[in-house]
Write a protein that holds these residues in place. Structure first.
Motif: not given
Length: 418
Positions: A371-376
């Motif tokens: 879930r690296f997308d949560r940072y953006w």
């Protein structure tokens, strides 16, 4: 250096282990709480599990009373110290600083209030662990107020609805802006009062667990002592630190997201054994191109935190000057412009960092397990709260023409139909 897990939930930050940022007794005190919050961040995101437990851990650890002066039972830490902790908490889970943003702003508003009885009553409650959320904003625009405060004999009631009620799902009290038929008033209501409904219908693609949805009030009884402010057209345009405070908290949170992007880029890269276009086994950690990516991420994390720290120190200086009676309207105008400038840089650099994170891992970095997308997504939502394009224009007008910005913290609004 401590071992780092590849799940995106390391027990210790790479930045901490490398001592890239301040290491103080206060940050060490909260390190285990923040690590515990970080460990569950991906699970909460994947399952839309509201952060009730992390809020309780922070309350129990004393985080929610840190800015309350010692005379009321708090710890009275500086804003510089506090925003440093906000960044660490944002690194663990950026939902948490935003959940408690209104609570922190409520404390700051009391510190600016000259009513000692009001300060004593509410700061003591906050020091005892009570949390305040907010119900201020409208879907229909800044000039409308759909919540009405009406009086029948000696009884007051609230009726209406608010949206963007960040933190109220987790709070003991909700601070409501209502209209009493003449002007706006601030009203405090216990969240378990009959007629209060808190609804988790926030549908933003980021900051999903902040409870920034709807609050409804259906014939909610209100104590007269909890109607604590009336807005007046004659109030000074700028006599508050709150515009700067609320944006500075977002900036500190963005700095935390940049730190998290660095942390997870390092953790992810250290476990990989293959690079694109290279036969056989190889380690991306030895690839000069990956070195450049991580080097850039580290620089962005350093820069965003430096901007946040500089702004916090500036707000601290104005806070001291305010207590000593050395501020003027121009003091607050200058501080707001400095805040808007910090906002431009922190937003741009955090969005860059949260995109660059994916360059260390190829397609595997897009796995839902990370879930690296949560940072953006989270950074983009934080950046959208107070539109940077308007503030960039205000900065330019200030420098070119000496004009103060038109924003004002708290404006009287007209009543609309419930």
């Amino acid at each position: 250096m401590s071992a780092v897990q590849s799940s995106g939930n390391p027990a210790h930050s790479i930045a901490d282990a490398a001592q890239l940022f301040d290491d103080t007794p206060l940050t060490r005190r909260f390190a285990s709480v923040f690590a515990r919050i970080a460990e569950g961040a991906v699970h909460r995101e994947q399952h839309r599990e509201l952060a009730y437990d992390p809020v309780e851990w922070l309350r129990e650890a004393g985080y929610t009373r840190l800015r309350v002066p010692e005379q009321y039972g708090g710890e009275g830490i500086s804003l510089t110290e506090f925003f440093s902790l906000v960044t660490r908490l944002g690194e663990a889970d950026s939902n948490l600083p935003q959940i408690l943003r209104v609570h922190g702003g409520f404390i700051e508003s009391l510190l600016e209030n000259s009513d000692e009885a009001l300060r004593d009553r509410w700061l003591t409650r906050v020091a005892q662990g009570q949390i305040v959320g907010g119900a201020v904003s409208e879907r229909t625009g800044v000039t409308n107020n759909s919540v009405r405060l009406t009086q029948h004999g000696d009884v007051w009631h609230l009726n209406g609805e608010k949206y963007y009620t960040t933190g109220t799902l987790y709070a003991d009290w909700v601070d409501v802006v209502a209209h009493d038929g003449q002007t706006d008033v601030r009203v405090l209501v216990k969240t378990d009062t009959p007629g209060v409904s808190r609804i988790d219908d926030w549908d933003g693609f980021g900051q999903r667990l902040t409870g920034s949805g709807t609050a409804r009030f259906a014939q909610v009884p209100v104590s007269q002592e909890n109607v604590y402010r009336r807005y007046s057209a004659s109030e000074p345009r700028r006599n508050s630190l709150l515009t700067a405070y609320y944006q500075a908290l977002h900036i500190a949170n963005l700095a935390g997201i940049s730190r998290a992007a660095l942390r997870d880029a390092v953790a992810f890269t250290q476990t990989k054994t293959r690079s694109f276009g290279i036969p056989g086994e190889s380690s991306p950690r030895d690839n000069p191109l990956v070195h450049r990516v991580v080097g850039r991420l580290a620089s962005l994390a350093y820069s965003t935190q430096s901007v946040s720290t500089a702004l916090a120190r500036a707000i601290d200086e104005v806070s001291v000057a305010r207590r000593e009676g050395r501020t003027s309207e121009q003091t607050y105008i200058n501080l707001d412009i400095q805040t808007f400038q910090a906002q431009q840089i922190a937003i741009e650099q955090t969005l860059q960092a949260t995109t660059l994170l994916f360059e260390v891992g190829g397609a595997s970095a897009t796995s839902e397990s990370h879930r690296f997308d949560r940072y953006w997504r989270n950074a983009r939502v934080l950046a959208s709260h107070n539109p940077a394009i308007f503030r960039e224009a205000a900065i330019g007008d200030f420098y070119l023409n000496g004009n103060a910005h038109d924003e004002r913290f708290g404006i009287a609004r007209k009543a609309t139909a419930v």
